[in-house]
Design a protein around this motif. Structure first.
Motif, PDB file in Angstrom:
ATOM      1  N   LYS A 227       2.189   8.527   6.464  1.00  0.00           N
ATOM      2  CA  LYS A 227       2.782   8.628   5.300  1.00  0.00           C
ATOM      3  C   LYS A 227       1.957   8.221   4.101  1.00  0.00           C
ATOM      4  O   LYS A 227       0.682   7.432   4.218  1.00  0.00           O
ATOM      5  N   PRO A 228       2.375   8.525   2.812  1.00  0.00           N
ATOM      6  CA  PRO A 228       1.712   7.867   1.722  1.00  0.00           C
ATOM      7  C   PRO A 228       1.728   6.587   1.747  1.00  0.00           C
ATOM      8  O   PRO A 228       2.452   5.922   1.879  1.00  0.00           O
ATOM      9  N   ILE A 229       0.460   6.231   1.341  1.00  0.00           N
ATOM     10  CA  ILE A 229       0.309   4.232   1.391  1.00  0.00           C
ATOM     11  C   ILE A 229       0.158   3.989  -0.032  1.00  0.00           C
ATOM     12  O   ILE A 229      -0.842   4.010  -0.783  1.00  0.00           O
ATOM     13  N   LEU A 230       1.473   3.435  -0.259  1.00  0.00           N
ATOM     14  CA  LEU A 230       1.498   3.118  -1.857  1.00  0.00           C
ATOM     15  C   LEU A 230       2.036   1.767  -1.919  1.00  0.00           C
ATOM     16  O   LEU A 230       1.271   1.098  -2.604  1.00  0.00           O
ATOM     17  N   MET A 231       2.857   1.417  -1.089  1.00  0.00           N
ATOM     18  CA  MET A 231       3.071  -0.180  -1.110  1.00  0.00           C
ATOM     19  C   MET A 231       2.642  -0.802   0.243  1.00  0.00           C
ATOM     20  O   MET A 231       2.359  -0.010   1.003  1.00  0.00           O
ATOM     21  N   PRO A 232       2.428  -1.943   0.225  1.00  0.00           N
ATOM     22  CA  PRO A 232       1.858  -2.729   1.384  1.00  0.00           C
ATOM     23  C   PRO A 232       2.801  -2.239   2.761  1.00  0.00           C
ATOM     24  O   PRO A 232       2.024  -2.164   3.843  1.00  0.00           O
ATOM     25  N   SER A 233       3.953  -2.239   2.352  1.00  0.00           N
ATOM     26  CA  SER A 233       4.830  -1.836   3.431  1.00  0.00           C
ATOM     27  C   SER A 233       4.613  -0.710   4.219  1.00  0.00           C
ATOM     28  O   SER A 233       5.056  -0.483   5.440  1.00  0.00           O
ATOM     29  N   ASP A 234       3.916   0.328   3.344  1.00  0.00           N
ATOM     30  CA  ASP A 234       3.645   1.604   4.090  1.00  0.00           C
ATOM     31  C   ASP A 234       2.712   1.522   4.919  1.00  0.00           C
ATOM     32  O   ASP A 234       2.448   2.566   5.864  1.00  0.00           O
ATOM     33  N   ALA A 235       1.811   0.524   5.094  1.00  0.00           N
ATOM     34  CA  ALA A 235       0.747   0.265   6.055  1.00  0.00           C
ATOM     35  C   ALA A 235       1.430  -0.303   7.473  1.00  0.00           C
ATOM     36  O   ALA A 235       0.682  -0.028   8.476  1.00  0.00           O
ATOM     37  N   GLU A 236       2.440  -0.857   7.324  1.00  0.00           N
ATOM     38  CA  GLU A 236       3.060  -1.420   8.572  1.00  0.00           C
ATOM     39  C   GLU A 236       3.086  -0.644   9.485  1.00  0.00           C
ATOM     40  O   GLU A 236       3.719   0.427   9.550  1.00  0.00           O
ATOM     41  N   GLY A 237       2.395  -0.817  10.706  1.00  0.00           N
ATOM     42  CA  GLY A 237       2.688  -0.134  12.051  1.00  0.00           C
ATOM     43  C   GLY A 237       1.265   0.781  12.180  1.00  0.00           C
ATOM     44  O   GLY A 237       1.247   1.427  13.174  1.00  0.00           O
TER      45      GLY A 237
ATOM     46  N   LYS B 276      -4.153  -6.854   8.842  1.00  0.00           N
ATOM     47  CA  LYS B 276      -3.218  -7.893   9.661  1.00  0.00           C
ATOM     48  C   LYS B 276      -1.926  -8.310   8.656  1.00  0.00           C
ATOM     49  O   LYS B 276      -1.055  -8.424   8.817  1.00  0.00           O
ATOM     50  N   ALA B 277      -2.567  -8.596   7.454  1.00  0.00           N
ATOM     51  CA  ALA B 277      -1.619  -9.064   6.341  1.00  0.00           C
ATOM     52  C   ALA B 277      -0.590  -8.365   5.920  1.00  0.00           C
ATOM     53  O   ALA B 277       0.307  -8.819   5.361  1.00  0.00           O
ATOM     54  N   VAL B 278      -0.742  -6.916   5.966  1.00  0.00           N
ATOM     55  CA  VAL B 278       0.179  -6.067   5.637  1.00  0.00           C
ATOM     56  C   VAL B 278       0.901  -5.311   7.004  1.00  0.00           C
ATOM     57  O   VAL B 278       1.765  -4.417   6.569  1.00  0.00           O
ATOM     58  N   GLY B 279       0.777  -6.021   8.104  1.00  0.00           N
ATOM     59  CA  GLY B 279       1.428  -5.652   9.214  1.00  0.00           C
ATOM     60  C   GLY B 279       0.734  -4.287   9.966  1.00  0.00           C
ATOM     61  O   GLY B 279       1.263  -3.771  10.837  1.00  0.00           O
ATOM     62  N   ALA B 280      -0.461  -3.931   9.595  1.00  0.00           N
ATOM     63  CA  ALA B 280      -1.149  -2.726  10.215  1.00  0.00           C
ATOM     64  C   ALA B 280      -1.922  -3.225  11.539  1.00  0.00           C
ATOM     65  O   ALA B 280      -2.200  -4.520  11.518  1.00  0.00           O
ATOM     66  N   SER B 281      -2.272  -2.071  12.054  1.00  0.00           N
ATOM     67  CA  SER B 281      -3.111  -2.480  13.397  1.00  0.00           C
ATOM     68  C   SER B 281      -4.555  -2.108  12.987  1.00  0.00           C
ATOM     69  O   SER B 281      -4.736  -0.752  13.158  1.00  0.00           O
TER      70      SER B 281
ATOM     71  N   LYS C 129      -2.273  -6.515  -3.980  1.00  0.00           N
ATOM     72  CA  LYS C 129      -3.189  -7.830  -4.643  1.00  0.00           C
ATOM     73  C   LYS C 129      -2.468  -8.896  -3.913  1.00  0.00           C
ATOM     74  O   LYS C 129      -3.031  -9.970  -3.375  1.00  0.00           O
ATOM     75  N   GLU C 130      -1.125  -9.243  -4.235  1.00  0.00           N
ATOM     76  CA  GLU C 130      -0.318 -10.089  -3.940  1.00  0.00           C
ATOM     77  C   GLU C 130      -0.455 -10.402  -2.134  1.00  0.00           C
ATOM     78  O   GLU C 130      -0.431 -11.559  -1.823  1.00  0.00           O
ATOM     79  N   ALA C 131      -0.011  -9.155  -1.617  1.00  0.00           N
ATOM     80  CA  ALA C 131      -0.178  -9.283  -0.243  1.00  0.00           C
ATOM     81  C   ALA C 131      -1.269  -9.415   0.472  1.00  0.00           C
ATOM     82  O   ALA C 131      -1.488 -10.283   1.404  1.00  0.00           O
ATOM     83  N   THR C 132      -2.438  -9.142   0.224  1.00  0.00           N
ATOM     84  CA  THR C 132      -3.587  -9.373   0.700  1.00  0.00           C
ATOM     85  C   THR C 132      -4.606 -10.351   0.244  1.00  0.00           C
ATOM     86  O   THR C 132      -5.336 -10.639   0.947  1.00  0.00           O
TER      87      THR C 132
END
Length: 348
Positions: A169-179, A195-200, A320-323
């Motif tokens: 999926k397009p990676i636009l918001m931190p939640s898009d990287a999750e999983g 890991k900070a955005v829930g990605a592996s 930036k806030e998430a990472t």
């Protein structure tokens, strides 16, 4: 007449005495003159092809230093790992088997871990901010750390900023990287970033990335445009996001033994040639980035197989806030250091 003879004898004595006194000085002058004419061979080893920004800048440095030194320094550039690969070149520099190299920051990980500063996500506002950091106090501190380890650190060269690609999926918001499974280089910073955005995060050799993306072993990656284009990652990913979230670069270093063998005048020539070559390398890297991005956009338009996005200000702020929450994990001065991170953020 006696007075005249006496004067002649005195004058003669003074003449020969003067010759005797100046004999040592004359020899020293001759030795100094001989040293000023001494020639040096400088082997510059790097791992990329001659037509890359690093390769072209190395060739520019060769030409310019030979001009400035009036041929006293014979620069011989060896591209494409003809002499050494980056994982062996630092040892070769210590032995003075090669006199100059430009390894990526990751190769200094065990020597000067503070260079992982450049891995921190969303630390730099743009390329101009990055260069002000490298050319300013922070850059001087980092180069000093490398020099203290027995090398002469000369300058930072660009690869460029990294971008996100994904097949999910397009990676636009931190939640898009999750999983999503992201390939990363060996880096604690990059591991924590995802890991900070829930990605592996999946550590993987660069040579395996294309097939891993193609086969779905991993979902996503982060690379500068040059890597994406030359390795055809855009052909096995559905989405590209221009995020400029992290940076890849090189540190040009010289053999300490070779540097110390040069006269002060020749050292100045090296520094001047490097200053000019660095400016050229940055121009080459910027030009190539734009050129290859245009080719990727052309591919996307012609095939319809790739969608391209650019983070807007709101999305970038969210990232930036998430990472940036991981920054304190690297405040230890033996890792990166709070002082270096804060000085980077404060650089105008």
């Amino acid at each position: 007449m006696k007075g005249i003879v006496s004067s002649a004898v005195v004058a003669s004595a003074l003449f020969f005495t003067g010759c005797g006194d100046n004999k040592g000085d004359s020899q020293e002058t001759k030795a100094s003159a001989d040293n000023s004419k001494k020639t040096y061979v400088l082997k510059f080893s790097h791992v990329v092809s001659a037509n890359t920004p690093k390769g072209k800048a190395a060739d520019y440095f060769e030409k310019r230093l030979e001009e400035l030194s009036n041929g006293q320094i014979d620069v011989q550039v060896y591209p494409s790992s003809q002499l050494y690969k980056d994982n062996a070149v630092l040892k070769a520099l210590k032995l003075d088997s090669v006199q100059m190299a430009a390894p990526s920051f990751s190769k200094f990980g065990k020597i000067v871990p503070q260079l992982a500063l450049f891995d921190l996500p969303f630390l730099f506002k743009d390329i101009d901010h990055l260069h002000r950091v490298q050319d300013g106090e922070v850059g001087k501190e980092l180069k000093s750390m490398v020099t203290e380890k027995g090398y002469k650190a000369l300058s930072f060269w660009d690869n460029n900023f990294k971008q996100f690609t994904s097949s999910k999926k397009p990676i636009l918001m931190p939640s898009d990287a999750e999983g999503q499974k992201f390939r990363i280089m060996s880096s604690k910073v990059l591991e924590e970033q995802f890991k900070a955005v829930g990605a592996s995060p999946q550590m993987m050799p660069f040579s395996e990335v294309y097939s891993a993306l193609q086969q779905g072993v991993i979902d996503a990656a982060e690379n500068p445009i040059s890597n994406i284009y030359t390795k055809k990652f855009h052909e096995v990913q559905k989405y590209l996001t221009i995020s400029n979230h992290g940076y890849l670069g090189y540190l040009v270093v010289m053999s300490e033994k070779f540097w110390n063998s040069l006269t002060p005048e020749l050292q100045k020539d090296v520094e001047q040639a490097m200053k000019e070559a660095t400016q050229k390398e940055r121009e080459y890297a910027n030009e190539l980035d734009k050129e290859q991005f245009d080719l990727i956009k052309k591919y996307a338009k012609e095939t319809g197989k790739l969608e391209i996005f650019t983070l807007n200000d709101e999305q970038r702020k969210a990232w930036k806030e998430a990472t940036s929450k991981i920054y304190p994990d690297f405040y230890d001065k033996d890792v990166i250091g709070k002082d270096l991170i804060e000085k980077t953020l404060a650089t105008e």
